[in-house]
Design a protein around this motif. Sequence first.
Motif, PDB file in Angstrom:
ATOM      1  N   ASP A  80       0.810  -1.216   0.000  1.00 46.69           N
ATOM      2  CA  ASP A  80       0.000   0.000   0.000  1.00 46.69           C
ATOM      3  C   ASP A  80       0.842   1.264   0.000  1.00 46.69           C
ATOM      4  OD1 ASP A  80       0.954  -0.469   2.592  1.00 46.69           O
ATOM      5  OD2 ASP A  80      -0.627   0.776   3.457  1.00 46.69           O
ATOM      6  N   VAL A  99      -4.756  -8.601   3.645  1.00 49.46           N
ATOM      7  CA  VAL A  99      -5.409  -7.769   2.625  1.00 49.46           C
ATOM      8  C   VAL A  99      -6.814  -8.304   2.385  1.00 49.46           C
ATOM      9  CG1 VAL A  99      -3.244  -7.144   1.506  1.00 49.46           C
ATOM     10  CG2 VAL A  99      -4.460  -9.187   0.762  1.00 49.46           C
ATOM     11  N   ALA A 104      -6.474  -4.523  -0.841  1.00 46.60           N
ATOM     12  CA  ALA A 104      -6.172  -3.412   0.048  1.00 46.60           C
ATOM     13  C   ALA A 104      -5.829  -3.923   1.445  1.00 46.60           C
ATOM     14  CB  ALA A 104      -7.362  -2.454   0.127  1.00 46.60           C
ATOM     15  N   ARG A 105      -4.952  -3.205   2.143  1.00 48.60           N
ATOM     16  CA  ARG A 105      -4.558  -3.609   3.491  1.00 48.60           C
ATOM     17  C   ARG A 105      -5.744  -3.552   4.428  1.00 48.60           C
ATOM     18  NH1 ARG A 105      -1.781   0.719   5.064  1.00 48.60           N
ATOM     19  NH2 ARG A 105      -3.393   1.435   6.491  1.00 48.60           N
ATOM     20  N   SER A 106      -5.967  -4.631   5.192  1.00 42.83           N
ATOM     21  CA  SER A 106      -7.002  -4.634   6.222  1.00 42.83           C
ATOM     22  C   SER A 106      -6.405  -4.685   7.618  1.00 42.83           C
ATOM     23  CB  SER A 106      -7.966  -5.811   6.027  1.00 42.83           C
ATOM     24  OG  SER A 106      -7.284  -7.047   6.114  1.00 42.83           O
ATOM     25  N   LYS A 123      -2.347   5.893   2.836  1.00 47.14           N
ATOM     26  CA  LYS A 123      -3.694   5.507   2.420  1.00 47.14           C
ATOM     27  C   LYS A 123      -4.630   5.295   3.604  1.00 47.14           C
ATOM     28  CE  LYS A 123      -2.155   3.552  -1.961  1.00 47.14           C
ATOM     29  NZ  LYS A 123      -2.154   2.401  -2.874  1.00 47.14           N
ATOM     30  N   LEU A 126      -7.507   2.259   4.897  1.00 46.36           N
ATOM     31  CA  LEU A 126      -7.235   0.910   4.411  1.00 46.36           C
ATOM     32  C   LEU A 126      -7.156  -0.122   5.526  1.00 46.36           C
ATOM     33  CD1 LEU A 126      -4.683   1.165   1.482  1.00 46.36           C
ATOM     34  CD2 LEU A 126      -7.115   0.668   1.412  1.00 46.36           C
ATOM     35  N   ARG A 141      -3.989   5.007  11.444  1.00 42.40           N
ATOM     36  CA  ARG A 141      -4.371   4.689  10.066  1.00 42.40           C
ATOM     37  C   ARG A 141      -3.436   5.371   9.074  1.00 42.40           C
ATOM     38  NH1 ARG A 141     -10.292   2.971   8.462  1.00 42.40           N
ATOM     39  NH2 ARG A 141     -10.798   1.754  10.300  1.00 42.40           N
ATOM     40  N   SER A 142      -3.155   6.623   9.273  1.00 38.84           N
ATOM     41  CA  SER A 142      -2.295   7.334   8.345  1.00 38.84           C
ATOM     42  C   SER A 142      -1.513   8.367   9.126  1.00 38.84           C
ATOM     43  CB  SER A 142      -3.124   8.010   7.243  1.00 38.84           C
ATOM     44  OG  SER A 142      -2.270   8.676   6.332  1.00 38.84           O
TER      45      SER A 142
END
Length: 213
Positions: A80, A99, A104-106, A123, A126, A141-142
């Motif tokens: 990601d 993912v 997408a990363r989970s 991102k 994600l 998360r980010s």
Amino acid sequence: MGMMVRLPIVLMLACALAGPALAAGTTVDRTPVGRVIRLEGDGSIVRDRIRSSLLVGSAVFTDDVIESGTAARLTVQFGDGSTLSAGPESRVVVAAYKVDATGARSSAIFSLLAGIVRAVVQKAGLGEFAVQTDTTVASARSTEWTAEVTPAGTAVLGLEGVVEVRSRATGASVDLTRLQGSDVAPGRDPTPPVTWGSARVERTLRLIGPAFR
């Protein structure tokens, strides 16, 4: 940068370090979750209990144990775009990297056993991304932060966005913003967020090196 998420983790370190069991005559389709994009000095990887040298471009898989040598630094980039950098004499396990059906990363969980790491999470939305030690879970998360295993426990420094620092023993947590830090001793709550002095910030950044995005 996005805001953090609360991360419930029940993770046995022994499970993180154990290689996947392979039945006789059975092959397992293993897909890399990341690759080494920077290596200064010596680095190695332990996979299925076998240690081998790292190179720029080396694939990284879930359950791998990444090790950096004295005065070494390395960076792994994941699918990601997020990166995890390790400073000198560090040891970190890719404990989980999952993912969803779209790729997408989970969920991404890393166990820092020794040394220092710098996470740069991309991102927002994600899924969870966390670094855990014996005393602490740092998650967001980010955002961008460092986590270091020290003789007194774990030290976390926020660099961008917001990072949650939670004690694994008490469940108490604090939120860090830019240049705020917290220390978590075994069995104790995180210390209240405080802006670190320039000397401590500079020492931390010198150990881990520049961010790779």
